[in-house]
Design a protein around this motif. Sequence first.
Motif, PDB file in Angstrom:
ATOM      1  N   THR A 135      79.761  72.817  37.623  1.00 15.70           N
ATOM      2  CA  THR A 135      80.958  72.026  37.918  1.00 15.70           C
ATOM      3  C   THR A 135      81.935  72.817  38.782  1.00 15.70           C
ATOM      4  N   THR A 138      80.493  73.098  42.268  1.00 21.45           N
ATOM      5  CA  THR A 138      80.615  71.802  42.952  1.00 21.45           C
ATOM      6  C   THR A 138      82.038  71.593  43.452  1.00 21.45           C
ATOM      7  N   TYR A 169      71.321  68.854  42.319  1.00 22.33           N
ATOM      8  CA  TYR A 169      71.917  67.536  42.098  1.00 22.33           C
ATOM      9  C   TYR A 169      71.359  66.853  40.850  1.00 22.33           C
ATOM     10  N   LYS A 173      75.842  66.585  35.569  1.00 24.16           N
ATOM     11  CA  LYS A 173      76.178  65.416  34.754  1.00 24.16           C
ATOM     12  C   LYS A 173      76.901  64.354  35.576  1.00 24.16           C
ATOM     13  N   SER A 174      77.850  64.790  36.375  1.00 25.97           N
ATOM     14  CA  SER A 174      78.619  63.847  37.185  1.00 25.97           C
ATOM     15  C   SER A 174      78.147  63.911  38.639  1.00 25.97           C
ATOM     16  N   LYS A 175      77.382  62.909  39.017  1.00 28.29           N
ATOM     17  CA  LYS A 175      76.807  62.896  40.361  1.00 28.29           C
ATOM     18  C   LYS A 175      77.658  62.102  41.360  1.00 28.29           C
ATOM     19  N   LYS A 176      78.610  61.342  40.863  1.00 29.36           N
ATOM     20  CA  LYS A 176      79.353  60.411  41.712  1.00 29.36           C
ATOM     21  C   LYS A 176      80.075  61.101  42.859  1.00 29.36           C
ATOM     22  N   ARG A 177      80.835  62.158  42.570  1.00 32.92           N
ATOM     23  CA  ARG A 177      81.613  62.812  43.626  1.00 32.92           C
ATOM     24  C   ARG A 177      80.719  63.444  44.681  1.00 32.92           C
ATOM     25  N   LEU A 179      77.688  62.422  45.495  1.00 37.94           N
ATOM     26  CA  LEU A 179      77.094  61.330  46.264  1.00 37.94           C
ATOM     27  C   LEU A 179      78.092  60.740  47.258  1.00 37.94           C
ATOM     28  N   GLU A 180      79.336  60.583  46.828  1.00 42.94           N
ATOM     29  CA  GLU A 180      80.374  60.047  47.723  1.00 42.94           C
ATOM     30  C   GLU A 180      80.623  60.997  48.887  1.00 42.94           C
ATOM     31  N   GLU A 183      77.688  60.673  51.320  1.00 47.13           N
ATOM     32  CA  GLU A 183      77.752  59.399  52.045  1.00 47.13           C
ATOM     33  C   GLU A 183      78.793  59.455  53.159  1.00 47.13           C
TER      34      GLU A 183
END
Length: 207
Positions: A135, A138, A169, A173-177, A179-180, A183
């Motif tokens: 974390t 990241t 990846y 646990k938290s992949k959202k940030r 991935l954003e 993108e």
Amino acid sequence: MSIDLNNKEFDIEPIAEKAITDQQLRSELLGNLRSKNETVRYNSHKVLFLISEEKPEILYSSWDTLAELLDSDNTYHKLCAVQLLANLTRADKGKKFEKLFNKYYSLLDDKSFITAAYVAQASGTIANAKPALQTKITNRLLDIDKTHHEQERKDLAKASVIEAFGQYYQHVKSKKRILEFIERQLNCQSPKTRKRAKEFLKQLNTK
């Protein structure tokens, strides 16, 4: 075995094999990381890097020596340390990297953009060796735009950031940030980063 580190065509593997059991040779190679002879310095680093990949525990006792190079004014010294220390985290039972974390990641904002790119690139190795730090790692990588580098260079460094994310990846646990972030790089001004983002997303969609 005769070792000529001035030879640009020398064979790395037999020297690395010898250095694994020869402490004096390892010490010589480590000292050569500060050599003014570029060929000797480069070849010594290649040998040590191979050892650090295959048997990081062999070089772990030299951790402090390598960590000192992070403070060097010489960018090449720092690059050597960045790469070798990343590999040594796999043998870091003493949690030395945790104490070094802030200094290591401050190099994302180093005067040299190349150093920043190397730190980003090495982060996948560290994240896999140190799951508890994923974390924090990241967060540092996602903050690449907060560094002082010109935007063009930041965008190029993001290719290395994406490469690092690709290595761990699946374990976060938290992949959202993440991935954003990736993108958003589809519209990055760096062709290399755009390509890396497309490849990451394509690979993700095929799993």
